[in-house]
Write a protein that holds these residues in place. Structure first.
Motif, PDB file in Angstrom:
ATOM      1  N   ARG A  34       0.748  -1.173  -0.074  1.00  0.00           N
ATOM      2  CA  ARG A  34      -0.090   0.095   0.023  1.00  0.00           C
ATOM      3  C   ARG A  34       0.855   1.261  -0.043  1.00  0.00           C
ATOM      4  N   GLU A  38       1.113   4.099  -3.014  1.00  0.00           N
ATOM      5  CA  GLU A  38       1.133   5.508  -2.811  1.00  0.00           C
ATOM      6  C   GLU A  38       2.298   6.391  -3.302  1.00  0.00           C
ATOM      7  N   GLN A  95      -2.448   6.494 -12.000  1.00  0.00           N
ATOM      8  CA  GLN A  95      -2.831   5.366 -11.626  1.00  0.00           C
ATOM      9  C   GLN A  95      -1.696   4.467 -11.073  1.00  0.00           C
ATOM     10  N   ARG A 107      -3.944  -0.510  -5.758  1.00  0.00           N
ATOM     11  CA  ARG A 107      -3.919   0.586  -6.537  1.00  0.00           C
ATOM     12  C   ARG A 107      -3.912   1.885  -5.661  1.00  0.00           C
ATOM     13  N   SER A 108      -3.232   2.739  -6.326  1.00  0.00           N
ATOM     14  CA  SER A 108      -3.233   4.274  -5.832  1.00  0.00           C
ATOM     15  C   SER A 108      -3.573   5.155  -6.875  1.00  0.00           C
ATOM     16  N   THR A 109      -4.410   6.287  -6.393  1.00  0.00           N
ATOM     17  CA  THR A 109      -4.634   7.141  -7.455  1.00  0.00           C
ATOM     18  C   THR A 109      -4.404   8.628  -7.111  1.00  0.00           C
ATOM     19  N   ARG A 110      -4.095   9.631  -7.729  1.00  0.00           N
ATOM     20  CA  ARG A 110      -3.892  10.712  -7.611  1.00  0.00           C
ATOM     21  C   ARG A 110      -4.483  11.668  -8.704  1.00  0.00           C
TER      22      ARG A 110
END
Length: 118
Positions: A34, A38, A95, A107-110
């Motif tokens: 995680r 990020e 992503q 999965r981390s998104t900004r």
């Protein structure tokens, strides 16, 4: 008979401790994935901003990171949307998938709005 009962109790306690240790280890590894996802998403934003500064018509890319670099492969997808109206900035969407394939994928998104340059 008492020795067998003691061995049974010790075996049960050992089994529970092993099960707790395995669960904790899985939890720690999930947290590691995680955090890495990020960080990759933040790096994707930085990469997009640098590319936009160098090339204003930058539209995005798929940034693949080899397993040798991070221990597992990763994929960062960067998309830059044009402004919807003249005064708006461009929207950068990032992503990050680490590792890229299920079932352990995180999965981390900004999303960042980049103001237009004067």
């Amino acid at each position: 008979m008492a020795v067998l009962v003691c061995l049974l109790v010790l075996t049960l306690i050992s089994g529970v401790l092993v099960k707790l240790g395995v669960a904790y280890r899985q939890q720690v590894r999930a947290q590691e994935r995680r955090l890495q996802a990020e960080w990759l998403a933040e790096s994707g934003v930085d990469r997009a901003l640098a590319r936009l500064a160098a090339k204003p018509d930058y539209k995005g890319e798929i940034w693949e990171i080899a397993a040798e670099t991070l221990g597992r492969p990763a994929v960062v997808t960067i998309k830059v949307d044009p402004p919807t109206s003249p005064g708006d900035g461009r929207v950068v969407r990032v992503q990050a998938d680490y590792p890229p394939d299920p079932p352990r994928r995180i999965r981390s998104t900004r999303e960042v709005v980049v103001p237009n340059s004067p």
